[in-house]
Design an enzyme around this catalytic site. Structure first.
Site, short mmCIF file in Angstrom:
data_model
loop_
_atom_site.label_atom_id
_atom_site.label_comp_id
_atom_site.label_asym_id
_atom_site.label_seq_id
_atom_site.Cartn_x
_atom_site.Cartn_y
_atom_site.Cartn_z
N ARG A 110 38.59 40.00 19.49
CA ARG A 110 37.45 39.66 18.45
C ARG A 110 37.08 40.84 17.40
O ARG A 110 36.81 40.66 16.37
CB ARG A 110 36.37 39.07 19.13
CG ARG A 110 35.58 38.06 18.27
CD ARG A 110 34.39 37.26 19.15
NE ARG A 110 33.43 38.07 19.39
CZ ARG A 110 32.08 37.86 19.60
NH1 ARG A 110 31.95 36.34 18.72
NH2 ARG A 110 31.15 38.25 19.65
N VAL A 141 33.72 30.63 3.46
CA VAL A 141 34.69 29.71 4.30
C VAL A 141 35.47 30.38 5.37
O VAL A 141 35.56 30.03 6.56
CB VAL A 141 35.33 28.59 3.41
CG1 VAL A 141 36.24 27.85 4.67
CG2 VAL A 141 34.64 27.90 2.28
N ASP A 147 30.66 21.39 10.25
CA ASP A 147 30.05 21.09 11.38
C ASP A 147 29.05 20.14 11.27
O ASP A 147 28.78 19.15 12.15
CB ASP A 147 29.53 22.24 12.11
CG ASP A 147 30.49 23.73 12.14
OD1 ASP A 147 31.56 23.49 12.51
OD2 ASP A 147 30.22 24.68 10.97
N HIS A 171 28.71 29.91 12.60
CA HIS A 171 29.87 28.80 12.66
C HIS A 171 31.08 29.29 13.62
O HIS A 171 32.12 29.91 13.21
CB HIS A 171 30.55 28.89 11.13
CG HIS A 171 31.91 28.01 11.36
ND1 HIS A 171 31.83 26.70 11.46
CD2 HIS A 171 33.31 28.37 11.16
CE1 HIS A 171 33.30 26.28 11.49
NE2 HIS A 171 34.07 27.28 11.33
P1 NAI Z 1 45.78 29.45 5.47
O1 NAI Z 1 46.29 30.40 6.36
O2 NAI Z 1 46.44 28.22 5.46
O3 NAI Z 1 45.24 30.28 4.14
C1 NAI Z 1 44.94 31.25 3.98
C2 NAI Z 1 45.36 32.03 2.62
O4 NAI Z 1 44.38 33.12 2.41
C3 NAI Z 1 46.81 32.27 2.72
O5 NAI Z 1 47.31 31.87 1.65
C4 NAI Z 1 46.57 33.80 2.65
O6 NAI Z 1 47.76 34.37 1.94
C5 NAI Z 1 45.38 33.88 1.80
N1 NAI Z 1 44.78 35.46 1.97
C6 NAI Z 1 44.84 36.16 3.00
N2 NAI Z 1 44.10 37.08 2.72
C7 NAI Z 1 43.97 37.06 1.34
C8 NAI Z 1 43.13 38.07 0.85
N3 NAI Z 1 42.63 39.27 0.92
N4 NAI Z 1 42.75 37.58 -0.59
C9 NAI Z 1 43.37 36.52 -1.09
N5 NAI Z 1 43.82 35.61 -0.17
C10 NAI Z 1 44.13 36.03 1.05
O7 NAI Z 1 44.10 29.13 6.01
P2 NAI Z 1 43.36 27.71 5.71
O8 NAI Z 1 43.70 26.76 6.94
O9 NAI Z 1 43.40 27.79 4.29
O10 NAI Z 1 42.04 28.44 6.27
C11 NAI Z 1 41.38 29.60 5.57
C12 NAI Z 1 40.18 30.08 6.27
O11 NAI Z 1 39.18 29.11 6.66
C13 NAI Z 1 40.39 30.36 7.72
O12 NAI Z 1 39.85 31.87 7.97
C14 NAI Z 1 40.07 29.43 8.49
O13 NAI Z 1 39.69 29.85 9.71
C15 NAI Z 1 38.78 28.96 7.76
N6 NAI Z 1 38.10 27.99 8.18
C16 NAI Z 1 36.51 27.78 8.22
C17 NAI Z 1 36.11 26.67 8.31
C18 NAI Z 1 34.44 26.62 8.26
O14 NAI Z 1 34.13 25.50 8.61
N7 NAI Z 1 33.92 27.75 8.03
C19 NAI Z 1 36.71 25.30 8.59
C20 NAI Z 1 38.27 25.46 8.72
C21 NAI Z 1 38.80 26.73 8.28
#
Ligand code: NAI
Length: 327
Positions: A98, A129, A159, A187
Site C-alpha cells: 500500500r 477520482v 459509494d 473511499h
Molecule cells: P484505466 O487504467 O482504464 O485508465 C487510467 C488511465 O490513466 C490510463 O489510460 C493511463 O494511461 C492514465 N494515466 C496513468 N498515469 C497518468 C498520468 N500521470 N497522467 C495522465 N494519465 C495517466 O483506469 P480507470 O478504470 O479509468 O480508473 C481510473 C482510476 O479511477 C483508478 O485509479 C481507479 O482505481 C479509480 N476509480 C475510482 C473510483 C472512485 O469512486 N473514486 C471508482 C472507480 C475507479
C-alpha cells in the site's frame, strides 16, 4: 455566445475516460447551453489511443464541444482550466504494498498539483477520482498553495449512489424515495456508508427497513466492497458507474443540492464530528452557489463514532506514508 468552460480530464484514454468524455461533450455537466473545451491528459504510451478517442468525439459532432486539447504535458492540459477531473492514476500491480502504491501515485499527483497551481484558471475546481482518491487529492491540494484548499475534492459519490440503490432495493421503493444517505471518510473499504441518518419517503430509513442486522451485516459491507464485487464479475473495475458518479459530483457542486437532501463529498477535513484535521474526509454536504457546507447537528451513536474513527485513522496512516510529498 456563452464563453466555454474548460474541463481537464486526466487518464482520458482509460476506461472511465472513455465513459465520461462523451457525456461531458454532450452537455451533461453544465447544461444544454454551455459550450465546453476538453483538455485531455495522458501518458505518452496512451497518446495514440487518446487520438482514437478524440476521433470518436469528433465523429459525434457534439454541438457544445468547442475544442479539444490532447497532451502528455500537465502544464498544457491544465492551462486556464475551470474544472479538473483527475482520473488517471497508477493501479496497484502485483506484489505492490500500500505504501508503494501511495508513493507511486504521489509521484503523479504532486506534479499535477503544481501544474494546476501554475496554470489553472482562478476559479478552478478539482475532483480527484484516481485511487487512493482522498490521499491523492491531499497531495495535489498541498502542492497547489495558491488555490484555495476548499476547491479540492475527492469522489465518494459512487459509494453514495451505490448506497441509495441498496436501500431502495431493500425497501422496495424507487431510488428517488431515498434521501440523506452519507458516505463518511475514505473511499476505501473502511468507508462508513451511513443508513442511520437516511430517509425513505421522508421517514427514518432504519424504521422503514426495520432490520438492523441487515444494515450492519449486509448493507454496510455490500457498499464497502461493491468495487471489488464489480471487478470480480466484470473482470474490470467500475467505469461507467464511476464516470456517472463523477458527473453527479460536478453537477451537484455546480448546480447545488435540492432542498431536503444532501450528497457525499470528500473535502478538506473541517474537524466536524471529531474527524481528524489535515486529511480529505467524506461528509454529508449541502451546496448552494458553488459553496459546499458540511451538514451540522447530526446526532451520532457510539456505532457511528466508531466507524468514523476507523476510517479517519486509515486516512491519517495514508497521510503519514506520503508526508514528504505534502509540499
Ligand atoms: P484505466 O487504467 O482504464 O485508465 C487510467 C488511465 O490513466 C490510463 O489510460 C493511463 O494511461 C492514465 N494515466 C496513468 N498515469 C497518468 C498520468 N500521470 N497522467 C495522465 N494519465 C495517466 O483506469 P480507470 O478504470 O479509468 O480508473 C481510473 C482510476 O479511477 C483508478 O485509479 C481507479 O482505481 C479509480 N476509480 C475510482 C473510483 C472512485 O469512486 N473514486 C471508482 C472507480 C475507479
Amino acid at each position: 455566445m456563452t464563453s466555454p468552460i474548460r474541463v481537464a480530464v486526466t487518464g482520458a484514454a482509460g476506461n472511465i475516460g472513455y465513459a465520461i468524455l462523451f457525456r461531458i461533450a454532450n452537455g451533461d455537466l453544465f447544461g444544454p447551453d454551455q459550450p465546453v473545451i476538453l483538455q485531455m491528459l495522458e501518458i505518452p504510451p496512451a497518446m495514440k489511443a487518446l487520438e482514437g478517442v478524440a476521433m470518436e468525439l469528433e465523429d459525434c459532432a457534439f454541438p457544445l464541444l468547442q475544442d479539444m486539447v490532447l497532451t502528455d504535458d500537465a502544464n498544457v492540459a491544465f492551462k486556464d482550466v475551470n474544472w479538473a477531473l483527475l482520473i488517471g492514476a497508477r493501479p496497484r500491480s502485483k506484489g505492490m504494498e500500500r505504501k508503494d502504491l501511495l508513493g507511486a501515485n504521489g509521484a503523479i499527483f504532486k506534479p499535477q498539483g503544481e501544474a494546476l497551481n501554475r496554470h489553472a484558471a482562478s476559479d478552478v475546481r478539482v475532483l480527484v477520482v484516481g485511487n487512493p482518491a482522498n490521499t491523492n487529492c491531499l497531495i495535489a491540494m498541498r502542492n497547489a498553495p495558491d488555490i484555495p484548499p476548499e476547491r479540492f475534492t475527492a469522489m465518494t459519490r459512487l459509494d453514495h449512489n451505490r448506497a441509495i440503490s441498496q436501500l431502495a432495493r431493500k425497501a422496495g421503493v424507487p431510488v428517488t424515495a431515498v434521501k440523506k444517505v452519507t458516505i463518511w471518510g475514505n473511499h476505501s473499504s473502511t468507508q462508513y456508508p451511513d443508513a442511520y441518518h437516511a430517509e425513505i419517503n421522508g421517514r427514518p430509513a432504519p424504521e422503514v427497513i426495520n432490520d438492523d442486522a441487515w444494515i450492519r451485516e449486509t448493507f454496510i459491507p455490500t457498499v464497502q466492497k461493491r468495487g471489488a464485487a464489480v471487478i470480480e464479475a466484470r473482470g474490470q473495475s467500475s467505469a461507467a458507474s464511476a464516470a456517472n458518479a463523477a458527473i453527479n459530483h460536478v453537477q451537484s457542486w455546480y448546480h447545488g443540492t435540492p432542498p431536503g437532501d444532501w450528497v457525499s463529498m470528500a473535502i478538506p477535513s473541517t474537524g466536524a464530528y471529531d474527524t481528524p484535521e489535515g486529511v480529505i474526509f467524506s461528509y454529508p454536504v449541502t451546496i448552494q452557489n458553488g459553496q459546499y457546507q458540511v451538514v451540522e447537528g447530526l446526532s451520532l451513536s457510539d456505532f457511528d463514532r466508531a466507524m468514523l474513527a476507523a476510517t479517519g485513522q486509515e486516512l491519517l496512516e495514508e497521510r503519514a506514508a506520503i508526508e514528504e510529498m505534502l509540499g
